[in-house]
Design a protein around this motif. Structure first.
Motif, PDB file in Angstrom:
ATOM      1  N   PHE A   5       0.841  -1.220  -0.046  1.00  0.00           N
ATOM      2  CA  PHE A   5       0.003  -0.041  -0.058  1.00  0.00           C
ATOM      3  C   PHE A   5       0.950   1.315   0.101  1.00  0.00           C
ATOM      4  CE2 PHE A   5      -3.914  -2.355   1.560  1.00  0.00           C
ATOM      5  CZ  PHE A   5      -4.657  -2.333   0.422  1.00  0.00           C
ATOM      6  N   THR A   6       1.957   1.367   0.782  1.00  0.00           N
ATOM      7  CA  THR A   6       2.756   2.326   0.791  1.00  0.00           C
ATOM      8  C   THR A   6       3.444   2.838  -0.485  1.00  0.00           C
ATOM      9  OG1 THR A   6       4.727   1.191   1.616  1.00  0.00           O
ATOM     10  CG2 THR A   6       3.418   2.193   3.164  1.00  0.00           C
ATOM     11  N   LYS A   7       3.760   1.823  -1.382  1.00  0.00           N
ATOM     12  CA  LYS A   7       4.258   1.980  -2.612  1.00  0.00           C
ATOM     13  C   LYS A   7       3.292   2.519  -3.520  1.00  0.00           C
ATOM     14  CE  LYS A   7       7.375  -2.075  -2.523  1.00  0.00           C
ATOM     15  NZ  LYS A   7       7.477  -3.287  -3.204  1.00  0.00           N
ATOM     16  N   GLN A   8       1.932   2.500  -3.328  1.00  0.00           N
ATOM     17  CA  GLN A   8       1.000   3.188  -4.186  1.00  0.00           C
ATOM     18  C   GLN A   8       0.467   4.452  -3.368  1.00  0.00           C
ATOM     19  OE1 GLN A   8      -2.359   0.426  -4.871  1.00  0.00           O
ATOM     20  NE2 GLN A   8      -0.977  -1.168  -4.291  1.00  0.00           N
ATOM     21  N   LYS A   9       1.492   5.091  -2.508  1.00  0.00           N
ATOM     22  CA  LYS A   9       1.428   6.193  -1.705  1.00  0.00           C
ATOM     23  C   LYS A   9       0.067   6.145  -0.811  1.00  0.00           C
ATOM     24  CE  LYS A   9       4.072   8.806  -5.104  1.00  0.00           C
ATOM     25  NZ  LYS A   9       4.202   9.928  -6.117  1.00  0.00           N
ATOM     26  N   TYR A  10      -0.236   5.375  -0.282  1.00  0.00           N
ATOM     27  CA  TYR A  10      -1.346   5.151   0.674  1.00  0.00           C
ATOM     28  C   TYR A  10      -0.414   5.279   2.025  1.00  0.00           C
ATOM     29  CZ  TYR A  10      -5.268   3.136  -1.860  1.00  0.00           C
ATOM     30  OH  TYR A  10      -6.394   3.069  -2.784  1.00  0.00           O
ATOM     31  N   ALA A  11      -1.000   6.650   2.952  1.00  0.00           N
ATOM     32  CA  ALA A  11      -0.587   6.530   4.225  1.00  0.00           C
ATOM     33  C   ALA A  11      -1.466   5.606   5.205  1.00  0.00           C
ATOM     34  CB  ALA A  11      -0.952   7.896   4.844  1.00  0.00           C
ATOM     35  N   THR A  32      13.073  -7.282   1.019  1.00  0.00           N
ATOM     36  CA  THR A  32      13.684  -6.471  -0.096  1.00  0.00           C
ATOM     37  C   THR A  32      15.037  -7.148  -0.574  1.00  0.00           C
ATOM     38  OG1 THR A  32      12.779  -4.254   0.627  1.00  0.00           O
ATOM     39  CG2 THR A  32      14.693  -4.285  -0.863  1.00  0.00           C
ATOM     40  N   THR A  33      15.618  -7.553   0.274  1.00  0.00           N
ATOM     41  CA  THR A  33      17.024  -8.342  -0.224  1.00  0.00           C
ATOM     42  C   THR A  33      16.531  -9.778  -0.913  1.00  0.00           C
ATOM     43  OG1 THR A  33      17.219  -9.673   2.044  1.00  0.00           O
ATOM     44  CG2 THR A  33      18.341  -7.317   1.701  1.00  0.00           C
ATOM     45  N   PHE A  34      15.428 -10.186  -0.487  1.00  0.00           N
ATOM     46  CA  PHE A  34      14.933 -11.428  -1.161  1.00  0.00           C
ATOM     47  C   PHE A  34      14.670 -11.316  -2.718  1.00  0.00           C
ATOM     48  CE2 PHE A  34      12.118 -14.891  -2.466  1.00  0.00           C
ATOM     49  CZ  PHE A  34      13.094 -15.881  -2.341  1.00  0.00           C
ATOM     50  N   LYS A  35      13.878  -9.975  -2.581  1.00  0.00           N
ATOM     51  CA  LYS A  35      13.325  -9.720  -4.080  1.00  0.00           C
ATOM     52  C   LYS A  35      14.504  -9.267  -4.819  1.00  0.00           C
ATOM     53  CE  LYS A  35      10.192  -6.987  -2.135  1.00  0.00           C
ATOM     54  NZ  LYS A  35       9.083  -6.185  -2.002  1.00  0.00           N
ATOM     55  N   ASN A  36      15.460  -8.682  -4.353  1.00  0.00           N
ATOM     56  CA  ASN A  36      16.597  -8.380  -5.151  1.00  0.00           C
ATOM     57  C   ASN A  36      17.488  -9.500  -5.752  1.00  0.00           C
ATOM     58  OD1 ASN A  36      15.883  -5.523  -4.925  1.00  0.00           O
ATOM     59  ND2 ASN A  36      17.376  -5.253  -3.170  1.00  0.00           N
ATOM     60  N   LYS A  59      21.665   2.510   3.533  1.00  0.00           N
ATOM     61  CA  LYS A  59      21.806   3.530   2.389  1.00  0.00           C
ATOM     62  C   LYS A  59      21.629   2.696   0.910  1.00  0.00           C
ATOM     63  CE  LYS A  59      24.731   6.835   0.564  1.00  0.00           C
ATOM     64  NZ  LYS A  59      26.138   7.601   0.707  1.00  0.00           N
ATOM     65  N   GLN A  60      22.160   1.670   1.069  1.00  0.00           N
ATOM     66  CA  GLN A  60      21.926   0.963  -0.381  1.00  0.00           C
ATOM     67  C   GLN A  60      20.504   0.450  -0.777  1.00  0.00           C
ATOM     68  OE1 GLN A  60      24.579  -2.527   0.585  1.00  0.00           O
ATOM     69  NE2 GLN A  60      26.442  -1.612   0.415  1.00  0.00           N
ATOM     70  N   GLN A  64      14.401   1.787  -1.977  1.00  0.00           N
ATOM     71  CA  GLN A  64      13.350   0.690  -2.258  1.00  0.00           C
ATOM     72  C   GLN A  64      12.500   0.795  -0.927  1.00  0.00           C
ATOM     73  OE1 GLN A  64      16.641  -2.223  -3.179  1.00  0.00           O
ATOM     74  NE2 GLN A  64      14.751  -3.284  -4.007  1.00  0.00           N
ATOM     75  N   ILE A  65      12.929   1.301   0.132  1.00  0.00           N
ATOM     76  CA  ILE A  65      12.114   1.081   1.420  1.00  0.00           C
ATOM     77  C   ILE A  65      11.820   2.622   1.717  1.00  0.00           C
ATOM     78  CG2 ILE A  65      13.654  -0.976   2.351  1.00  0.00           C
ATOM     79  CD1 ILE A  65      15.027   1.053   4.207  1.00  0.00           C
ATOM     80  N   ALA A  66      12.220   3.686   1.027  1.00  0.00           N
ATOM     81  CA  ALA A  66      11.770   4.824   1.145  1.00  0.00           C
ATOM     82  C   ALA A  66      10.167   4.968   1.428  1.00  0.00           C
ATOM     83  CB  ALA A  66      12.445   5.585   0.233  1.00  0.00           C
TER      84      ALA A  66
END
Length: 219
Positions: A5-11, A32-36, A59-60, A64-66
């Motif tokens: 949901f956050t990726k779709q800019k839902y708060a 995220t590391t698994f998907k990468n 940082k790396q 993706q997690i922002a």
């Protein structure tokens, strides 16, 4: 779900009885590391050590997690104050175009809980969400009794699904773990039962749960 949901800019305000902001962030990092790259992914139980040993890891992964860091708030139900939550949701509604309350209600699917207290808390949240026109999604883990009830067309012991339009139940079947990878014995199949009460629609979806990485993929 919260991450997507956050990726779709839902708060998203996530109310949970068994997670914390730190544990949620660790899950996001592991996933995220698994998907990468599955072959170099960091298992959930090793994330905290990896962060200590590799300060550049965050940082790396920052891009993706922002979205999750920006749009996701985690509130532990033990610390929940209804009035404070309503104030927070009103502010969130004013700042963001889209908002969701994600209710992680594991305890509702046990047969030894104070059901009246839990249902009372749930309906209070429901009234706030309706007044503010914010979508509320409730997810539940199923115990074996509730799972059998749903399969046979009956209500769960708590009967909580009568209070929402759409509900999602997660169940880990009792069968042996799915033989997806001999190197990861914690992989298993889970079922999601999704029911929309207003039109009587019910769907069951089977997913592969990669427990070590907090990751689900199509089964």
């Amino acid at each position: 779900m919260a991450e997507e949901f956050t990726k779709q800019k839902y708060a998203v305000i996530m109310l949970t009885s068994k997670e914390s902001p730190t544990s949620i962030l660790q899950r996001i990092i592991a996933r995220t590391t698994f998907k990468n790259n599955p072959s170099t992914a960091i298992p959930l139980q090793q994330v905290s050590n990896q962060l200590l040993n590799n300060p550049l890891l965050l940082k790396q992964l920052s891009n993706q997690i922002a979205p999750s860091v920006k749009y996701l708030s985690v509130v532990e139900t033990d610390l929940l104050d209804i009035q404070s939550l309503e104030d927070r949701l009103q502010y969130q509604k004013a700042v963001h175009d889209k908002s969701i309350i994600l209710l992680d209600m594991h305890e509702l699917s046990t047969w030894d809980t104070d059901k009246e207290r839990l249902v009372g808390k749930f309906t209070s949240l429901q009234r706030i969400a309706k007044r503010l026109q914010i979508v509320m999604i409730a997810t539940f883990d199923l115990n074996p009794i509730d799972h059998e009830n749903l399969i046979n067309g009956y209500l769960t012991v708590a009967g909580i699904e009568r209070h929402v339009d759409t509900f999602i139940f997660l169940n880990s079947p009792a069968e042996k773990p799915a033989n997806i990878s001999p190197n990861s014995p914690n992989n298993c199949l889970v079922s999601l039962q999704i029911q929309k009460n207003s039109i009587g629609q019910k769907n069951i979806v089977y997913l592969t749960k990669r427990t070590d990485f907090g990751y689900f993929q199509e089964g």
